[in-house]
Design a protein around this motif. Structure first.
Motif, PDB file in Angstrom:
ATOM      1  N   CYS A   1      72.863  80.801 -73.297  1.00 38.25           N
ATOM      2  CA  CYS A   1      72.525  79.509 -72.700  1.00 38.25           C
ATOM      3  C   CYS A   1      71.813  78.644 -73.736  1.00 38.25           C
ATOM      4  CB  CYS A   1      71.607  79.701 -71.498  1.00 38.25           C
ATOM      5  SG  CYS A   1      72.435  80.391 -70.076  1.00 38.25           S
ATOM      6  N   CYS A   2      71.556  77.423 -73.374  1.00 30.70           N
ATOM      7  CA  CYS A   2      70.808  76.493 -74.225  1.00 30.70           C
ATOM      8  C   CYS A   2      71.474  76.342 -75.584  1.00 30.70           C
ATOM      9  CB  CYS A   2      69.354  76.931 -74.372  1.00 30.70           C
ATOM     10  SG  CYS A   2      68.491  77.015 -72.801  1.00 30.70           S
TER      11      CYS A   2
ATOM     12  N   TYR B   1      75.926  84.191 -69.439  1.00 31.94           N
ATOM     13  CA  TYR B   1      75.095  85.165 -70.150  1.00 31.94           C
ATOM     14  C   TYR B   1      73.844  84.462 -70.659  1.00 31.94           C
ATOM     15  CZ  TYR B   1      79.445  87.702 -69.981  1.00 31.94           C
ATOM     16  OH  TYR B   1      80.585  88.299 -69.545  1.00 31.94           O
ATOM     17  N   TYR B   2      72.673  84.918 -70.224  1.00 30.57           N
ATOM     18  CA  TYR B   2      71.421  84.233 -70.532  1.00 30.57           C
ATOM     19  C   TYR B   2      71.207  84.024 -72.026  1.00 30.57           C
ATOM     20  CZ  TYR B   2      66.556  82.882 -70.596  1.00 30.57           C
ATOM     21  OH  TYR B   2      65.392  82.193 -70.821  1.00 30.57           O
ATOM     22  N   ASP B   3      71.546  84.999 -72.851  1.00 30.49           N
ATOM     23  CA  ASP B   3      71.304  84.876 -74.285  1.00 30.49           C
ATOM     24  C   ASP B   3      72.216  83.849 -74.954  1.00 30.49           C
ATOM     25  OD1 ASP B   3      73.547  86.478 -73.946  1.00 30.49           O
ATOM     26  OD2 ASP B   3      73.105  87.724 -75.698  1.00 30.49           O
TER      27      ASP B   3
ATOM     28  N   ASN C   1      76.457  75.815 -71.638  1.00 22.22           N
ATOM     29  CA  ASN C   1      75.827  76.846 -70.831  1.00 22.22           C
ATOM     30  C   ASN C   1      76.744  78.060 -70.801  1.00 22.22           C
ATOM     31  OD1 ASN C   1      73.971  78.110 -69.218  1.00 22.22           O
ATOM     32  ND2 ASN C   1      74.367  76.888 -67.419  1.00 22.22           N
ATOM     33  N   SER C   2      76.233  79.143 -70.347  1.00 20.29           N
ATOM     34  CA  SER C   2      77.001  80.372 -70.277  1.00 20.29           C
ATOM     35  C   SER C   2      76.461  81.220 -69.132  1.00 20.29           C
ATOM     36  CB  SER C   2      76.862  81.136 -71.600  1.00 20.29           C
ATOM     37  OG  SER C   2      77.424  82.428 -71.491  1.00 20.29           O
TER      38      SER C   2
ATOM     39  N   CYS D   1      67.102  80.666 -74.793  1.00 19.88           N
ATOM     40  CA  CYS D   1      66.414  79.395 -74.609  1.00 19.88           C
ATOM     41  C   CYS D   1      64.996  79.508 -75.152  1.00 19.88           C
ATOM     42  CB  CYS D   1      66.357  79.032 -73.137  1.00 19.88           C
ATOM     43  SG  CYS D   1      67.962  78.729 -72.396  1.00 19.88           S
TER      44      CYS D   1
ATOM     45  N   SER E   1      71.922  72.947 -68.910  1.00 21.43           N
ATOM     46  CA  SER E   1      70.708  73.751 -68.839  1.00 21.43           C
ATOM     47  C   SER E   1      69.568  72.947 -69.441  1.00 21.43           C
ATOM     48  CB  SER E   1      70.875  75.096 -69.549  1.00 21.43           C
ATOM     49  OG  SER E   1      71.338  74.920 -70.861  1.00 21.43           O
TER      50      SER E   1
END
Length: 83
Positions: A30-31, A26-28, A23-24, A1, A57
């Motif tokens: 997302c967005c 897994y943070y990388d 969204n996911s 993000c 998100s």
């Protein structure tokens, strides 16, 4: 993000918030997906066509607030997001 300070359009104008459709866990990842851009001073009592219950998100820019409501026309419970 993107970070809150990095929110701006391709022509350099300031963006207050960006909502993302995908969204996911897994943070990388997302967005992702479609993006709804919210410019400073925008007032939308209704989500644009195709965005109702779709945003998963969001990122809010510095010196901005994004208030959302649980029902259309600014009714129901509200929540405010900041950078």
């Amino acid at each position: 993000c993107p970070t809150a300070a990095d929110l701006h359009s391709s022509n350099g104008t300031r963006v207050c918030a960006q909502l993302y459709a995908d969204n996911s866990p897994y943070y990388d990842q997302c967005c992702a997906g479609d993006v709804l851009v919210v410019l400073p001073g925008t007032d939308m009592p209704y989500m644009p066509h195709g965005w109702s219950a779709r945003a998963s998100s969001l990122v809010v820019g510095t010196r901005c607030e994004l208030t959302v409501w649980s029902r259309k026309a600014k009714k129901g419970a509200s929540r405010t997001f900041k950078a």
